[in-house]
Design an enzyme around this catalytic site. Structure first.
Site, PDB file in Angstrom:
ATOM      1  CG  HIS A 192      46.283  45.210  31.655  1.00  0.00           C
ATOM      2  ND1 HIS A 192      47.585  45.630  31.615  1.00  0.00           N
ATOM      3  CD2 HIS A 192      46.170  44.492  32.805  1.00  0.00           C
ATOM      4  CE1 HIS A 192      48.235  45.205  32.682  1.00  0.00           C
ATOM      5  NE2 HIS A 192      47.383  44.507  33.425  1.00  0.00           N
TER       6      HIS A 192
ATOM      7  CB  SER B 183      42.696  42.740  38.745  1.00  0.00           C
ATOM      8  OG  SER B 183      43.027  44.043  38.292  1.00  0.00           O
TER       9      SER B 183
ATOM     10  NE  ARG C 222      50.866  37.221  45.194  1.00  0.00           N
ATOM     11  CZ  ARG C 222      52.006  37.824  45.555  1.00  0.00           C
ATOM     12  NH1 ARG C 222      52.462  37.684  46.762  1.00  0.00           N
ATOM     13  NH2 ARG C 222      52.662  38.592  44.700  1.00  0.00           N
TER      14      ARG C 222
ATOM     15  NE  ARG D 134      52.413  44.504  34.591  1.00  0.00           N
ATOM     16  CZ  ARG D 134      51.341  44.230  35.346  1.00  0.00           C
ATOM     17  NH1 ARG D 134      50.403  43.425  34.888  1.00  0.00           N
ATOM     18  NH2 ARG D 134      51.195  44.785  36.529  1.00  0.00           N
TER      19      ARG D 134
HETATM   20  P1  NAP Z   1      53.926  36.051  42.426  1.00  0.00           P
HETATM   21  O1  NAP Z   1      53.116  35.393  43.470  1.00  0.00           O
HETATM   22  O2  NAP Z   1      55.161  36.789  42.805  1.00  0.00           O
HETATM   23  O3  NAP Z   1      54.288  34.917  41.336  1.00  0.00           O
HETATM   24  C1  NAP Z   1      55.175  35.104  40.300  1.00  0.00           C
HETATM   25  C2  NAP Z   1      55.768  33.751  39.958  1.00  0.00           C
HETATM   26  O4  NAP Z   1      56.566  33.900  38.775  1.00  0.00           O
HETATM   27  C3  NAP Z   1      56.681  33.200  41.057  1.00  0.00           C
HETATM   28  O5  NAP Z   1      56.296  31.885  41.354  1.00  0.00           O
HETATM   29  C4  NAP Z   1      58.071  33.225  40.435  1.00  0.00           C
HETATM   30  O6  NAP Z   1      58.844  32.104  40.801  1.00  0.00           O
HETATM   31  C5  NAP Z   1      57.738  33.108  38.974  1.00  0.00           C
HETATM   32  N1  NAP Z   1      58.829  33.548  38.112  1.00  0.00           N
HETATM   33  C6  NAP Z   1      59.766  34.497  38.338  1.00  0.00           C
HETATM   34  N2  NAP Z   1      60.639  34.540  37.320  1.00  0.00           N
HETATM   35  C7  NAP Z   1      60.267  33.584  36.439  1.00  0.00           C
HETATM   36  C8  NAP Z   1      60.795  33.108  35.217  1.00  0.00           C
HETATM   37  N3  NAP Z   1      61.906  33.618  34.690  1.00  0.00           N
HETATM   38  N4  NAP Z   1      60.147  32.094  34.594  1.00  0.00           N
HETATM   39  C9  NAP Z   1      59.043  31.557  35.136  1.00  0.00           C
HETATM   40  N5  NAP Z   1      58.517  31.940  36.301  1.00  0.00           N
HETATM   41  C10 NAP Z   1      59.108  32.960  36.943  1.00  0.00           C
HETATM   42  O7  NAP Z   1      53.058  37.102  41.609  1.00  0.00           O
HETATM   43  P2  NAP Z   1      51.497  37.022  41.236  1.00  0.00           P
HETATM   44  O8  NAP Z   1      50.707  37.771  42.236  1.00  0.00           O
HETATM   45  O9  NAP Z   1      51.139  35.615  40.899  1.00  0.00           O
HETATM   46  O10 NAP Z   1      51.506  37.907  39.905  1.00  0.00           O
HETATM   47  C11 NAP Z   1      52.306  37.511  38.796  1.00  0.00           C
HETATM   48  C12 NAP Z   1      52.335  38.617  37.755  1.00  0.00           C
HETATM   49  O11 NAP Z   1      51.059  38.701  37.131  1.00  0.00           O
HETATM   50  C13 NAP Z   1      52.554  40.029  38.324  1.00  0.00           C
HETATM   51  O12 NAP Z   1      53.928  40.320  38.433  1.00  0.00           O
HETATM   52  C14 NAP Z   1      51.883  40.929  37.320  1.00  0.00           C
HETATM   53  O13 NAP Z   1      52.799  41.398  36.370  1.00  0.00           O
HETATM   54  C15 NAP Z   1      50.886  40.004  36.628  1.00  0.00           C
HETATM   55  N6  NAP Z   1      49.487  40.395  36.899  1.00  0.00           N
HETATM   56  C16 NAP Z   1      48.691  40.703  35.848  1.00  0.00           C
HETATM   57  C17 NAP Z   1      47.383  41.070  36.074  1.00  0.00           C
HETATM   58  C18 NAP Z   1      46.489  41.440  34.932  1.00  0.00           C
HETATM   59  O14 NAP Z   1      45.599  42.261  35.107  1.00  0.00           O
HETATM   60  N7  NAP Z   1      46.669  40.839  33.774  1.00  0.00           N
HETATM   61  C19 NAP Z   1      46.873  41.107  37.376  1.00  0.00           C
HETATM   62  C20 NAP Z   1      47.721  40.784  38.431  1.00  0.00           C
HETATM   63  C21 NAP Z   1      49.038  40.423  38.181  1.00  0.00           C
HETATM   64  P3  NAP Z   1      59.627  31.996  42.217  1.00  0.00           P
HETATM   65  O15 NAP Z   1      58.546  31.921  43.261  1.00  0.00           O
HETATM   66  O16 NAP Z   1      60.381  30.749  42.067  1.00  0.00           O
HETATM   67  O17 NAP Z   1      60.455  33.234  42.325  1.00  0.00           O
END
Ligand code: NAP
Length: 293
Positions: free
Chosen positions: A252, A255, A123, A204
């Site tokens: 951090h 969001s 996402r 992270r």
């Molecule tokens: P998401 O929609 O689940 O997207 C995560 C993506 O990472 C998926 O496309 C997944 O691929 C991919 N992935 C999984 N393992 C991987 C690897 N080994 N190498 C490369 N890509 C990999 O999650 P999201 O909502 O985008 O959020 C992603 C992360 O951002 C969260 O888990 C959270 O830790 C972090 N985050 C940080 C903040 C902040 O405040 N900084 C805010 C929100 C989220 P597949 O689809 O192929 O499985």
């Protein structure tokens, strides 16, 4: 909540609202005799043992989607601020060091027409890609699965991680923290990157080996880094990375807009209330708990 206080209370409580700083491990969960729902105020779930929750049939709610655009905005803000050296410029003005306009003052790199590599095209990674199209960037991505429809709609090209690191001018991490992504970027990976490259982490902290990053920034193996998240968190003010001019760190804030935090809070409360009422959580991270078998 203080971990000791949570451990003391865990046997009594029926619902738990938690977030990134709370460590919800198997030992704690095994004492949670009455717990019927966990609601996490975040999308990432690396602070809790999701497998243990599923085994114990505790539904876990989280907040996907509502924070995607704000977090993608933060990634772009970090990338632009870092490549154009805005924090260094701001410090120069504030510290009285700006003497005159000069043609070589704080020259940076360009974002427009650059090649950007997105590690994790979910996402948030996709929302980052959509924004970068407006900067005329060439977009690369990597991850466990190719996303053929995104390749068409977002104009992104798939590469394995080493090739992406070799090719990108700027690399953005937006993958979840799991055992296989812990220190995904270490010494070997940093060596593959261009000496002019930027590394942005919006995911992270533990995705990056912090000592390897500090060495790479000190020796010019890569040009700069911009981190919303660090390992550890909070990062101490005397940490090597904090003391480096070519490392931009924010606490951090991915969001952290009023509207998004309100939407996250609403979603977390909705998950909690549904769990306490014995209903299916609107945003459940382990829907297997509802399987009848
Ligand atoms: P998401 O929609 O689940 O997207 C995560 C993506 O990472 C998926 O496309 C997944 O691929 C991919 N992935 C999984 N393992 C991987 C690897 N080994 N190498 C490369 N890509 C990999 O999650 P999201 O909502 O985008 O959020 C992603 C992360 O951002 C969260 O888990 C959270 O830790 C972090 N985050 C940080 C903040 C902040 O405040 N900084 C805010 C929100 C989220 P597949 O689809 O192929 O499985």
């Amino acid at each position: 909540m203080d971990p000791g206080r949570l451990a003391a209370l865990i046997g009594e409580i029926e619902g738990l609202l938690c977030s990134i700083p709370d460590r919800i491990d198997r030992g704690l969960l095994e004492g949670a005799r009455n717990l019927r729902v966990i609601s996490q105020l975040a999308v990432g779930l690396d602070n809790l043992d999701l497998a243990a929750c599923t085994e114990l049939r505790i539904p876990v709610g989280h907040t996907p989607g509502v924070l995607t655009d704000t977090t993608a905005d933060t990634a772009i803000a970090l990338l632009l601020a870092s490549v154009r050296r805005l924090p260094e410029g701001e410090r120069l003005v504030r510290n009285g060091g700006w003497e005159r306009w000069s043609s070589d003052l704080l020259l940076g790199a360009d974002l427009h027409h650059s090649t950007v590599g997105i590690v994790g095209l979910g996402r948030i990674g996709s929302a980052i890609a959509r924004r970068l199209r407006g900067f005329d960037c060439r977009l690369l991505y990597t991850g466990p699965n190719r996303k053929v429809s995104a390749e068409e709609t977002l104009g992104v090209s798939y590469l394995q991680l080493p090739d992406l690191l070799r090719s990108a001018d700027h690399v953005i991490l937006s993958a979840p923290l799991r055992s296989e992504t812990r220190q995904l970027i270490g010494r070997a990976e940093l060596k593959l990157m261009k000496p002019t490259a930027t590394l942005v982490n919006i995911a992270r902290g533990p995705l990056i080996d912090p000592e390897a990053l500090a060495d790479a920034l000190a020796t010019g193996e890569i040009a700069r880094a911009a981190l919303d998240v660090t390992d550890p968190e909070p990062i101490p003010p005397d940490h090597r990375l904090v003391l480096m001019d070519n490392c931009l760190i924010i606490p951090h804030l991915g969001s952290a807009s009023h509207a998004t935090r309100k939407a996250m809070a609403q979603m977390a409360v909705d998950n909690l209330a549904a769990g306490l009422a014995g209903e299916r959580l609107p945003a459940c991270a382990n829907p297997e708990v509802y399987d009848s078998s």
